[in-house]
Structures are given as C-alpha cells and as structure tokens.
Design a protein around this motif. Structure first.
Motif, short mmCIF file in Angstrom:
data_model
loop_
_atom_site.label_atom_id
_atom_site.label_comp_id
_atom_site.label_asym_id
_atom_site.label_seq_id
_atom_site.Cartn_x
_atom_site.Cartn_y
_atom_site.Cartn_z
N LEU A 234 -1.95 9.15 -23.42
CA LEU A 234 -2.63 10.26 -24.09
C LEU A 234 -2.62 11.53 -23.24
N LEU A 235 -2.78 11.37 -21.93
CA LEU A 235 -2.77 12.54 -21.06
C LEU A 235 -1.39 13.21 -21.06
N ILE A 236 -0.35 12.40 -21.14
CA ILE A 236 1.00 12.96 -21.24
C ILE A 236 1.17 13.69 -22.57
N LEU A 237 0.60 13.13 -23.63
CA LEU A 237 0.67 13.76 -24.95
C LEU A 237 -0.11 15.08 -24.96
N PHE A 238 -1.30 15.07 -24.37
CA PHE A 238 -2.15 16.26 -24.38
C PHE A 238 -1.56 17.39 -23.54
N ARG A 239 -0.82 17.01 -22.48
CA ARG A 239 -0.18 17.95 -21.55
C ARG A 239 -1.10 19.09 -21.10
N THR A 240 -2.35 18.75 -20.81
CA THR A 240 -3.25 19.70 -20.17
C THR A 240 -2.84 19.79 -18.71
N ARG A 241 -2.32 20.96 -18.31
CA ARG A 241 -1.59 21.04 -17.05
C ARG A 241 -2.44 20.69 -15.83
N THR A 242 -3.67 21.17 -15.78
CA THR A 242 -4.52 20.87 -14.63
C THR A 242 -4.72 19.36 -14.50
N VAL A 243 -4.97 18.71 -15.63
CA VAL A 243 -5.18 17.26 -15.63
C VAL A 243 -3.87 16.54 -15.29
N MET A 244 -2.75 17.06 -15.77
CA MET A 244 -1.45 16.45 -15.45
C MET A 244 -1.17 16.51 -13.95
N VAL A 245 -1.52 17.64 -13.33
CA VAL A 245 -1.36 17.75 -11.87
C VAL A 245 -2.27 16.75 -11.17
N ALA A 246 -3.53 16.68 -11.61
CA ALA A 246 -4.48 15.74 -11.01
C ALA A 246 -4.01 14.30 -11.19
N LEU A 247 -3.53 13.99 -12.39
CA LEU A 247 -3.03 12.64 -12.67
C LEU A 247 -1.85 12.29 -11.77
N SER A 248 -0.90 13.22 -11.63
CA SER A 248 0.28 12.98 -10.80
C SER A 248 -0.12 12.73 -9.35
N ILE A 249 -1.02 13.55 -8.84
CA ILE A 249 -1.47 13.40 -7.45
C ILE A 249 -2.22 12.08 -7.27
N TYR A 250 -3.06 11.74 -8.26
CA TYR A 250 -3.84 10.50 -8.16
C TYR A 250 -2.92 9.27 -8.13
N VAL A 251 -1.95 9.25 -9.03
CA VAL A 251 -1.01 8.12 -9.08
C VAL A 251 -0.19 8.05 -7.79
N LEU A 252 0.24 9.19 -7.28
CA LEU A 252 1.03 9.22 -6.05
C LEU A 252 0.21 8.75 -4.85
N LEU A 253 -1.06 9.15 -4.80
CA LEU A 253 -1.92 8.72 -3.69
C LEU A 253 -2.14 7.22 -3.71
N ILE A 254 -2.34 6.68 -4.91
CA ILE A 254 -2.52 5.22 -5.02
C ILE A 254 -1.22 4.50 -4.66
N LEU A 255 -0.11 5.04 -5.11
CA LEU A 255 1.19 4.44 -4.79
C LEU A 255 1.46 4.47 -3.29
N CYS A 256 1.16 5.61 -2.67
CA CYS A 256 1.33 5.73 -1.21
C CYS A 256 0.41 4.74 -0.47
N HIS A 257 -0.82 4.62 -0.97
CA HIS A 257 -1.77 3.69 -0.37
C HIS A 257 -1.25 2.25 -0.44
N TYR A 258 -0.70 1.90 -1.61
CA TYR A 258 -0.18 0.54 -1.80
C TYR A 258 1.02 0.28 -0.87
N ILE A 259 1.96 1.21 -0.83
CA ILE A 259 3.17 1.02 -0.01
C ILE A 259 2.82 1.00 1.48
N LYS A 260 1.89 1.85 1.86
CA LYS A 260 1.50 1.91 3.27
C LYS A 260 0.90 0.58 3.74
N ASN A 261 0.15 -0.07 2.85
CA ASN A 261 -0.51 -1.32 3.22
C ASN A 261 0.37 -2.56 3.03
N LYS A 262 1.43 -2.44 2.22
CA LYS A 262 2.27 -3.60 1.91
C LYS A 262 3.58 -3.63 2.70
N PHE A 263 4.02 -2.44 3.13
CA PHE A 263 5.34 -2.37 3.78
C PHE A 263 5.22 -1.76 5.17
#
Length: 658
Positions: free
Chosen positions: A203-232
């Motif tokens: 839904l957030l991709i559909l809504f394309r509210t830019r501020t939220v899209m930026v926040a979503l991208s950063i949030y997903v990237l931070l979680i992904l970085c956190h996961y990779i940092k702890n697993k690899f």
C-alpha cells in the motif's frame, strides 16, 4: 490470582482502545475523527487511573528520569506560550491535546514498569490496530476498483478513516516496527505480522507518499544491514554496503536522466514515477519553512503561542507563496509541514530544546538497549524501535504527525516501551515520587482536557449546523447557531476565521449592515492578519458610509497579500465610485490580465474608459481622438487595446528592468 485479574483488566482495556481507535468518529462536528479519537484516549486514560487506584498492592514509586522531565519541561513552555497567544481558544485546543499525549506517556510507562501491561500484549494490541487500519483501506479499495475507478492514478481518493492519503501512509508505516517485533512473539502472530508487513509495504508503494517512501526505504535498509551485520562476517558486511551504495547512485542517476521524459508519456508506470519524483510539493514546503523562519526570528525565545501558527503566518506576507489560492485567501497553511519548525515557532527555543531532548534521550536509551540488554531478542526489538524513531524524525521533518492523535499514540507507545525497559535494565535511580501523586496530577489534567474538548465538540456541532443553514441562505438560523456555538474555548473555526466573521457575513447577507460592521470589527480584533476578514470589514464600512475607513482596510489586506484580487478589485471600485479615476486605474492595472474573477472585467471596462478619456483630455490631440474613436466602438475593442498596451508595457519593463 488477584494480580492476574488486574493484568487481565488492563490488557482488555488496552485491546478495546486500539480496536476502537480506527472507527470512532463524531459525525456532527467538522473535525469528526480528530476530536472523537482524543475523547476516546481521554476516556481510556481515565479508566486506567481508576484501575490503578483500585490495585491492591502498596503505593509504587514513579521515577522522574530525564525523558519524563524533558517532556514535562516541554509542557511547561507550551503553557507559558499562552502569554503570546493571539487566539487563546486555539492554544487551549493544542495544549489539551499535547497534555493528553503527556499523560498517556506517563501512565502507560508506569503500567509497563509495574507489570500490568506486558510488552507482548501492547505489541499484540497495536498489531490488531494495524490490521484493522489495513482492512479499513483495503475493502474500499477493492470496492472502488470493482466500480471502475483507477485508484492507481487517483490514489488521493484513498484515506480510510485517517484524514487523507498522507496521514494514512505515515500511520501504516508507524505500525511496521510492531509487526517486526510481533514476528518473535508466537507462530500465529508471526504469520499475521508477515502478512501485515507485505500489505503495508504494498500500500505504501501504491500511495507513493514520498516522505514515507524515503522513511520506509531507510527503515528496511537499516533492518537489512542489522541482519547482515549479525549473521555474516565484517568483510561481507562492508562489501554489502559498497554494493548498496553503487546501486543507489545508479538508480539516482537513472531517474535524474529519465525525469524529463516522463511528462511526454501517458503510460501508467511512467505517471507513477512522475508523481513520485515531482518536486512541486518540496518547493511548497520551502515556502512554508521560509515563513516559519520569519516567525522564529521575531519570536525566538517565547514563540507565538501554542496552536497559533495558522493565525500568525499571514502577518509576514502571503507574497512569499507561489500558490494563487494562498495569495487569495482561498487556502490556508495550517502548519509549516515540519514539526520542529512548528514547535520552535509556537513555543520558542526553550520548549523546542525540551522537545528535541525527548527524542535524543529515547534514541540513546534505544541504542543502549540494542547493545546492552540481556536477551538477544530484546536487543533486536530495541533495534527495530531505534530505527523506527530515526525514520519518524524524517517524516516529522517534512510533515506534521505531532498534530495527529493516532500517530502520537503509536510514537508514545514506542517511547514508553523503550523508557520503561531502560529504567528496569539500567537500574537508573532518578528522582522518585509517589505514584498516587501521578494519578491525581493525571486526573486533574485529564479533567481540564475533557472540558476543553467537550466545549469544542459543542461549538463545532453548532458551527456545522450554521454552515449548513448558510448554504440554504437561512440567515436567521445561521445567526442562532453561531451564537450557540460561541463559548470560552471555541471562538474561531478550524481555519482561524472568528465566529464573529461568520456572524458578520450572516448579518450582511440579511441586510443588517450596522450589526454586520460590529461583528466584523470584533473579528478583526481577533485575527487582524486574515485578508478575508480585512476585505469583508472594508466592504461593510462601505455599506455604512465609511469610505475612508474602507480604503484603509482594503490597503491593509493588500499589504499582507498584494495579489489578493478581491481586495484589489474592491479598492479599485471604491476609488471609481468616489471619482478618483487615476487611483482606480493604478489599482486595477496591477491585476493579472488573465484573472478569472467575474468582477474583474465588469469593473475594468468603466475604469479603463475613464482613464482613456482623462489621458486624451490631457494630451488634447484631435487626430488621436479621431483615430481612437474609429478604433473603439465596443467594450470588447476597448479592452483589447488595453490588454495590448499592457503587454507592451510589461515587455518594456522586462527590457529595462531585467
């Protein structure tokens, strides 16, 4: 067993509160969802206080840590800002809302510390809220799509029960950290949480509210970085970051290069990216921030009064805005689209530092827990909340979630979970006060908030009836309902237009110009920076034979907004009627030739005719007189010559004043 029953009561109230939050509304008021949800929150908190007072164990102690003291300091400076408030009723409305948030934070934190709410149950309740919010929007989406509406293009039609698309987007995003935490609670909650994450991101991709899209991208990237940092390994993590950076640069380069080609395509995918990468709203926000800078410069230490942004920003001129509707008073800027500038403008530097300090302290606590908590699952959950707060700050920098009930409730739940956990794990001593004192303090504050809210609900109910009667030209009912609407905490509508202005308009339409003038004068005292109030007061001065005062009032409106057409045309007509034709022409000549105002060409023709005659008499050239007489035989031909002259004058102006 007694403690179990108490826990069950607390958890049941919490569940009912979050299950009800997406659905409560008051249909009879203008702010139907906002006021209803604030009222629901107050009722929820009052029930919590009753349960706390009935608990059987000994009196607990409440820790006044740095976060609580900073929050209390912010409330104190909000209260002190009343001394500068232009609209006291707006200050009461905003202050009561902020106080409701403050009490929510105090009580939820206290309950979590004492074990009456478990963090898992809090998370479950918010997951339920998030799922209901998704249903609220997905069901209408399916229905409208079946009915043939292309919601991919007309995405602004989607709002559910959350005001508008942008508010809905940010709210859906704010549920994400609870879904991630929910993955670790149980298998059933894990399935629900993963499903909710999928639909939320979709839904957030559909809504394309830019501020939220930026926040979503950063949030997903931070979680992904956190996961990779702890697993690899560290080496793999560095390679991942480098790859991510290269991909980001390539994507930015690609979209910069295709941006100019987007306007020429009608493809749905292309229109999606055109909306996503449009810079129009960003430049609008820069204009709002510039206006905030003017306010801050003049009110750096004490602010303009909490809730008073909308009534004050026109003071610094509407010519800074490019939007024609803002310049003409048809659209008002409720907030500067930046919570931090809003706080600094309204409360001053000391309140702003307290507000900023709340975030800094909670960020530190979340970071500390992500490194030092005993359980690995708790460290991971603290990281989810840490990344969320970082992303929330991004949204708050470009929007105004501070003013919304649901957004602040979710944020304060995060604050309460982090703060209570930090106090428990770090064994911070702090300053202890009796919890009974907190209960009494909270109860008194909530009574104040309830009084303000009930008065405003009553006022808005009668104002809504008055506006409905106005559509039917039922002036007697309008006047009756407006007098019923007025109360000590409701004297202006939600657009900072005084109720006296509405009354003045009703009396004016009813032909009672003396009473209309009295009310318009009161409206001007309440909001002297409203160009609409200035213009209507001036027009009523005319009806009461006070031409000099009317001219002064029209000029005051134009000093705020030089492009305000209604005031400029009315001033030109006033000059014409008192036979000051030169001034009439000078005034109307500043209007845009492409004006859509019906009154423009109606008054323009006689003014141009008078100006032409005065000019010809002054020149006294018979040949020119004969030529123009042969050229101008209709009003249309007269205006054609005028507009041609104006184009030449503008061209010469550009040449000599580049």
């Amino acid at each position: 067993m007694n403690l179990f029953n108490e826990n069950k009561s607390f958890n049941l109230i919490l569940l009912i509160y979050f299950a009800s939050l997406p659905f409560v509304f008051i249909s009879s008021v203008i702010e139907s969802y906002l006021l209803a949800r604030q009222l629901l929150t107050i009722i929820f908190l009052l029930f919590i206080i009753i349960l706390l007072l009935k608990k059987s164990n000994t009196i607990d102690l409440f820790t006044l840590d740095a976060t609580t003291l900073l929050y209390f300091g912010f409330m104190v400076f909000c209260g002190l800002s009343f001394l500068k408030s232009q609209m006291i009723d707006f200050s009461h409305a905003s202050f009561s809302k902020y106080l409701t948030f403050f009490i929510f934070f105090l009580l939820v934190k206290l309950i979590i510390i004492n074990g009456y709410f478990t963090s898992n149950h809090v998370v479950r309740s918010i997951i339920l809220f998030g799922i209901l919010a998704l249903f609220v929007i997905i069901l209408p989406f399916i229905k409208k799509t079946i009915n043939g509406q292309n919601l991919f293009l007309d995405v602004h039609l989607l709002s559910g029960t959350f005001g508008n698309k942008n508010f809905l987007s940010s709210l859906l995003f704010m549920c994400l950290p609870f879904y991630f935490v929910g993955i670790s609670i149980s298998k059933k909650i894990k399935v629900i949480s993963i499903t909710a994450i999928f639909f939320t991101v979709l839904l957030l991709i559909l809504f394309r509210t830019r501020t939220v899209m930026v926040a979503l991208s950063i949030y997903v990237l931070l979680i992904l970085c956190h996961y990779i940092k702890n697993k690899f390994s560290k080496k793999f993590f560095i390679r991942f970051l480098l790859s991510l950076t290269i991909i980001a640069v390539l994507l930015i380069y690609y979209f910069i290069n295709i941006k100019n080609d987007l306007h020429s395509s009608s493809d749905i995918k292309t229109k999606y990216f055109l909306r996503l990468f449009s810079s129009d709203t960003f430049f609008s926000r820069l204009e709002y921030w510039k206006q905030a800078a003017f306010i801050i410069k003049d009110n750096f230490f004490d602010g303009i009064g909490v809730g008073n942004w909308i009534a004050t920003y026109p003071k610094y001129g509407l010519h800074h805005f490019s939007d024609i509707d803002i310049q003409n008073g048809k659209m008002l800027v409720n907030y500067p689209h930046n919570d931090f500038l809003l706080v600094l403008s309204e409360v001053g530097i000391f309140g702003f530092l307290c507000y900023l300090g709340i975030f800094i302290s909670v960020l530190y606590q979340a970071y500390w827990l992500s490194r030092n908590d005993i359980k690995s699952i708790d460290r991971k959950n603290a990281s989810y909340f840490l990344y969320f707060i970082i992303c929330y700050l991004i949204i708050a920098f470009f929007d105004f979630p501070l003013t919304r009930i649901e957004h602040q409730i979710l944020l304060l739940i995060v604050f309460s979970l982090i703060n209570s956990k930090y106090l428990q794990v770090s064994n911070l001593l702090g300053y202890k006060v009796s919890s009974r004192f907190i209960y009494v303090f909270s109860f008194l504050i909530l009574i104040y908030c309830s009084i303000i809210l009930l008065y405003r609900i009553n006022g808005e109910t009668h104002l809504s009836k008055a506006l409905e009667a106005e559509k039917k030209s039922d002036n007697k009912t309008v006047i009756f309902e407006l007098n019923k609407a007025r109360n000590p905490f409701f004297s202006n509508d939600n657009f900072a237009l005084p109720l006296d202005w509405h009354l003045g308009k009703a009396y004016y339409n009813d032909g009672d110009f003396k009473e209309s003038l009295y009310n318009y004068k009161n409206a001007y005292k309440s909001n002297p920076y409203s160009i609409v109030v200035n213009n209507d007061l001036a027009s009523t001065f005319i009806k009461n034979g006070k031409v000099k005062e009317a001219i002064s009032q029209y000029k005051e409106a134009l000093s705020i907004s030089p492009h305000y057409e209604d005031a400029r045309l009315n001033l030109a007509a006033t000059y014409y009627n008192i036979q000051e034709y030169e001034k009439a022409f000078e005034t109307i000549d500043l209007c845009d030739s492409n004006s859509k105002n019906d009154f423009y060409k109606q008054i323009l023709t006689p003014i141009v005719e008078k100006k032409l005659n005065l000019t010809l008499n002054h020149i006294n050239n018979p040949n020119l007189n004969s030529y123009l007489k042969s050229r101008i035989k209709t009003e249309k031909e007269l205006l054609t010559i005028y507009f041609d002259y104006k184009k030449i004058a503008l061209a010469l102006k550009d040449i000599f004043n580049p």
